[in-house]
Design a protein around this motif. Structure first.
Motif, short mmCIF file in Angstrom:
data_model
loop_
_atom_site.label_atom_id
_atom_site.label_comp_id
_atom_site.label_asym_id
_atom_site.label_seq_id
_atom_site.Cartn_x
_atom_site.Cartn_y
_atom_site.Cartn_z
N MET A 1 0.69 -1.09 0.15
CA MET A 1 0.07 -0.02 0.03
C MET A 1 0.75 1.18 -0.02
N ARG A 2 2.04 1.14 0.87
CA ARG A 2 2.84 2.29 0.93
C ARG A 2 3.35 2.60 -0.36
N LEU A 3 3.81 1.59 -1.17
CA LEU A 3 4.57 1.69 -2.70
C LEU A 3 3.49 2.29 -3.56
N LEU A 4 2.20 1.94 -3.37
CA LEU A 4 1.13 2.24 -4.25
C LEU A 4 0.96 4.04 -4.10
N ILE A 7 3.75 5.61 -5.89
CA ILE A 7 3.86 5.74 -7.25
C ILE A 7 2.66 6.67 -7.69
N LEU A 8 1.62 7.01 -6.85
CA LEU A 8 0.74 8.03 -7.22
C LEU A 8 1.19 9.15 -7.08
N LYS A 9 1.79 9.58 -5.82
CA LYS A 9 2.48 10.90 -5.74
C LYS A 9 3.40 11.00 -6.99
N ALA A 10 4.46 10.00 -7.38
CA ALA A 10 5.42 10.55 -8.29
C ALA A 10 4.58 10.58 -9.62
#
Length: 96
Positions: A1-4, A7-10
């Motif tokens: 979830m943290r990775l997602l 990725i959304l922020k990037a």
């Protein structure tokens, strides 16, 4: 979830960065009394966004202050009983 989330922020960052790179040409904002402001399009959009945020916060302040005044204050804590001279404080036994 943290990775997602990262990725959304990037993705949002790179989309905004691409927008800024594609809108570097100068634009003119016509103000009152024949005044003009010439600046890069990105700076104008950023200034409009910031001004909108400031106006929104200032518009919400009266309702925030009204709600803050309606909040019930917490009751003060009961004062601790005074310790008797020469006695050790009473502590409950272990397990209670």
């Amino acid at each position: 979830m943290r990775l997602l989330k990262w990725i959304l922020k990037a993705a949002v960052f790179f989309a905004l960065f691409a927008f800024a790179l594609n809108n570097q040409q100068d634009a003119t904002v016509h103000l009152a009394f024949g005044r003009q402001w010439r600046a890069p399009m990105t700076l104008i959009v950023l200034a409009a966004f910031a001004l909108g945020m400031v106006v929104g916060v200032l518009g919400m302040l009266p309702s925030w202050w009204a709600r803050r005044g309606q909040m019930t204050p917490t009751p003060p804590a009961a004062p601790a009983p005074p310790a008797l001279a020469g006695q050790a404080p009473v502590t409950p036994p272990d397990g209670i």
